[in-house]
Design a protein around this motif. Structure first.
Motif, mmCIF file in Angstrom:
data_model
loop_
_atom_site.group_PDB
_atom_site.id
_atom_site.type_symbol
_atom_site.label_atom_id
_atom_site.label_comp_id
_atom_site.label_asym_id
_atom_site.label_seq_id
_atom_site.Cartn_x
_atom_site.Cartn_y
_atom_site.Cartn_z
ATOM 1 N N LYS A 92 -5.825 17.992 31.793
ATOM 2 C CA LYS A 92 -6.505 17.378 30.005
ATOM 3 C C LYS A 92 -5.866 18.327 29.393
ATOM 4 O O LYS A 92 -5.556 19.010 29.516
ATOM 5 N N LEU A 93 -5.629 17.302 28.077
ATOM 6 C CA LEU A 93 -4.985 17.871 27.023
ATOM 7 C C LEU A 93 -6.192 18.102 26.026
ATOM 8 O O LEU A 93 -7.271 17.196 26.069
ATOM 9 N N VAL A 94 -6.485 18.956 25.032
ATOM 10 C CA VAL A 94 -6.935 19.413 24.426
ATOM 11 C C VAL A 94 -5.929 20.115 23.176
ATOM 12 O O VAL A 94 -5.396 20.943 22.937
ATOM 13 N N VAL A 95 -5.970 19.085 21.812
ATOM 14 C CA VAL A 95 -5.045 19.546 21.033
ATOM 15 C C VAL A 95 -6.280 19.676 19.510
ATOM 16 O O VAL A 95 -7.603 18.721 19.179
ATOM 17 N N ASP A 96 -6.257 20.962 18.574
ATOM 18 C CA ASP A 96 -6.309 20.855 17.477
ATOM 19 C C ASP A 96 -5.081 20.172 16.470
ATOM 20 O O ASP A 96 -4.291 22.076 16.541
ATOM 21 N N LEU A 97 -5.244 20.059 15.464
ATOM 22 C CA LEU A 97 -4.682 19.922 14.048
ATOM 23 C C LEU A 97 -4.964 19.529 13.338
ATOM 24 O O LEU A 97 -6.131 19.086 13.060
ATOM 25 N N GLN A 98 -4.589 20.862 11.818
ATOM 26 C CA GLN A 98 -4.680 20.965 10.915
ATOM 27 C C GLN A 98 -4.010 19.589 10.170
ATOM 28 O O GLN A 98 -2.672 20.562 10.339
ATOM 29 N N PHE A 99 -3.659 18.892 8.660
ATOM 30 C CA PHE A 99 -2.073 18.986 8.046
ATOM 31 C C PHE A 99 -2.604 18.715 7.094
ATOM 32 O O PHE A 99 -3.999 19.241 6.233
ATOM 33 N N ILE A 100 -1.464 18.766 6.188
ATOM 34 C CA ILE A 100 -1.540 19.278 4.295
ATOM 35 C C ILE A 100 -0.609 17.699 3.843
ATOM 36 O O ILE A 100 -0.103 17.731 4.493
ATOM 37 N N LYS A 101 -2.037 17.747 2.988
ATOM 38 C CA LYS A 101 -1.201 16.100 2.229
ATOM 39 C C LYS A 101 -0.358 16.662 1.775
ATOM 40 O O LYS A 101 -0.058 17.728 1.163
ATOM 41 N N GLU A 102 1.127 16.175 1.625
ATOM 42 C CA GLU A 102 2.542 16.088 1.348
ATOM 43 C C GLU A 102 2.250 16.182 -0.672
ATOM 44 O O GLU A 102 1.512 14.843 -1.364
ATOM 45 N N ALA A 121 0.988 -1.596 -0.254
ATOM 46 C CA ALA A 121 0.028 0.356 -0.421
ATOM 47 C C ALA A 121 0.811 1.517 0.333
ATOM 48 O O ALA A 121 1.893 0.741 0.720
ATOM 49 N N VAL A 122 0.381 2.118 -0.783
ATOM 50 C CA VAL A 122 1.269 3.740 -0.503
ATOM 51 C C VAL A 122 0.872 4.136 0.398
ATOM 52 O O VAL A 122 -0.314 4.745 0.819
ATOM 53 N N LYS A 123 1.511 4.779 0.871
ATOM 54 C CA LYS A 123 1.745 5.971 2.339
ATOM 55 C C LYS A 123 1.465 6.875 1.705
ATOM 56 O O LYS A 123 2.656 7.809 1.028
ATOM 57 N N THR A 124 0.649 7.676 2.813
ATOM 58 C CA THR A 124 0.738 9.357 2.179
ATOM 59 C C THR A 124 1.284 9.777 2.934
ATOM 60 O O THR A 124 0.513 9.711 4.783
ATOM 61 N N LYS A 125 1.845 11.327 2.894
ATOM 62 C CA LYS A 125 2.420 11.857 3.903
ATOM 63 C C LYS A 125 1.676 12.835 4.237
ATOM 64 O O LYS A 125 1.529 13.707 3.410
ATOM 65 N N TRP A 126 1.712 13.506 5.506
ATOM 66 C CA TRP A 126 0.842 14.939 5.885
ATOM 67 C C TRP A 126 1.898 15.673 6.942
ATOM 68 O O TRP A 126 2.575 14.915 7.930
ATOM 69 N N ASN A 127 1.717 16.281 6.529
ATOM 70 C CA ASN A 127 3.150 17.565 7.816
ATOM 71 C C ASN A 127 1.624 18.433 7.982
ATOM 72 O O ASN A 127 0.959 19.361 7.478
ATOM 73 N N LEU A 128 1.782 19.068 9.487
ATOM 74 C CA LEU A 128 1.142 19.860 10.381
ATOM 75 C C LEU A 128 1.151 21.326 9.760
ATOM 76 O O LEU A 128 1.638 22.223 8.665
ATOM 77 N N ASP A 129 0.110 22.007 9.464
ATOM 78 C CA ASP A 129 -0.346 23.048 9.403
ATOM 79 C C ASP A 129 -0.100 24.080 10.264
ATOM 80 O O ASP A 129 -1.358 24.037 11.271
ATOM 81 N N VAL A 130 0.953 24.393 10.300
ATOM 82 C CA VAL A 130 0.856 25.013 12.431
ATOM 83 C C VAL A 130 -0.156 26.353 12.401
ATOM 84 O O VAL A 130 -0.602 26.582 13.828
ATOM 85 N N ALA A 131 -0.288 27.217 11.565
ATOM 86 C CA ALA A 131 -1.526 28.509 11.624
ATOM 87 C C ALA A 131 -2.751 27.950 11.953
ATOM 88 O O ALA A 131 -3.146 28.566 12.339
ATOM 89 N N HIS A 132 -3.042 26.751 11.591
ATOM 90 C CA HIS A 132 -4.182 26.699 11.811
ATOM 91 C C HIS A 132 -3.847 24.798 13.025
ATOM 92 O O HIS A 132 -5.773 23.760 12.966
ATOM 93 N N SER A 133 -3.380 25.171 14.282
ATOM 94 C CA SER A 133 -3.338 23.566 15.417
ATOM 95 C C SER A 133 -2.824 24.529 16.281
ATOM 96 O O SER A 133 -2.424 25.842 16.379
ATOM 97 N N GLU A 134 -3.327 23.952 17.210
ATOM 98 C CA GLU A 134 -2.997 24.549 18.672
ATOM 99 C C GLU A 134 -3.088 23.307 19.686
ATOM 100 O O GLU A 134 -3.653 22.250 19.169
ATOM 101 N N ILE A 135 -1.524 22.928 20.662
ATOM 102 C CA ILE A 135 -1.504 22.177 21.766
ATOM 103 C C ILE A 135 -1.912 22.443 22.956
ATOM 104 O O ILE A 135 -1.102 24.386 22.900
ATOM 105 N N SER A 136 -2.707 22.651 23.725
ATOM 106 C CA SER A 136 -2.707 22.808 24.877
ATOM 107 C C SER A 136 -3.320 22.079 26.048
ATOM 108 O O SER A 136 -4.052 21.129 25.608
ATOM 109 N N PHE A 137 -3.067 22.386 26.756
ATOM 110 C CA PHE A 137 -3.514 21.703 27.947
ATOM 111 C C PHE A 137 -4.253 22.663 29.518
ATOM 112 O O PHE A 137 -3.933 23.931 29.685
ATOM 113 N N LYS A 138 -4.940 21.867 30.190
ATOM 114 C CA LYS A 138 -6.292 22.740 31.184
ATOM 115 C C LYS A 138 -5.703 21.545 32.488
ATOM 116 O O LYS A 138 -4.819 20.096 32.486
ATOM 117 N N VAL A 139 -5.531 22.407 33.498
ATOM 118 C CA VAL A 139 -5.094 22.411 34.910
ATOM 119 C C VAL A 139 -5.993 22.679 35.983
ATOM 120 O O VAL A 139 -5.966 23.615 35.276
#
Length: 174
Positions: free
Chosen positions: A164-174, A4-22
């Motif tokens: 608590k982890l709250v992660v919003d990720l957007q990837f761009i197809k390579e 199977a052919v693997k598709t690579k995806w890279n993070l779209d940093v402008a539309h992603s956020e890694i956050s946590f709550k405590v």
């Protein structure tokens, strides 16, 4: 047998956020973010089932909107950013709803399970295919030797063990 052919995806940093709550003093919630992070995904299908996800955050980029608190989090009481500059996650499995993988903080690696909402694929006005995810979960900070603790005079715990982890990720197809 066809591979199977693997598709690579890279993070779209402008539309992603890694956050946590405590919880702070068990009466309010503090939110923090990692400002410097990267992520990739490799998949053999468009629904990302069994995709390989990798994530790295620069611990020194932690931001809770309070420089004293950020300095404390970077210290040996918590992350020890000088000795352990990165926090990493590597997936083991993804069934479309649950993402299982190894989270490494400091020199401790633990398997965690995260809830995932895969929001689907879209093509932006520039012809780039993008994939969006909302990921949530909880970890016990003490599992990763983030053991600093204090109790107020009234007996309240200053920092909750549960993060608590709250992660919003957007990837761009390579």
């Amino acid at each position: 047998m066809k591979t199977a052919v693997k598709t690579k995806w890279n993070l779209d940093v402008a539309h992603s956020e890694i956050s946590f709550k405590v919880k702070h003093m068990m009466i309010s919630t503090v939110t923090g973010h990692f400002e410097d992070f990267s992520a990739t995904a490799e998949t053999e299908n468009e629904n990302f089932v069994n995709a390989d996800f990798k994530f790295v955050a620069n611990v020194d980029s932690i931001n809770t909107k309070n420089s004293d608190r950020d300095a404390h989090l970077k210290s040996d009481d918590f992350f020890n950013a000088e000795e352990y500059p990165e926090l990493t996650f590597k997936s083991k499995s993804f069934d479309g709803d649950k993402l299982v993988g190894d989270l490494t903080i400091r020199d401790k690696t633990k398997e965690i399970i995260l809830d995932v909402d895969f929001n689907g694929l879209a093509v932006d006005p520039y012809g780039q295919t993008k994939a969006g995810f909302e990921i949530t979960g909880k970890v016990n900070r003490k599992d990763f030797d983030l053991t600093w603790s204090a109790v107020t005079e009234a007996g309240s715990i200053v920092v909750s063990d549960t993060i608590k982890l709250v992660v919003d990720l957007q990837f761009i197809k390579e």
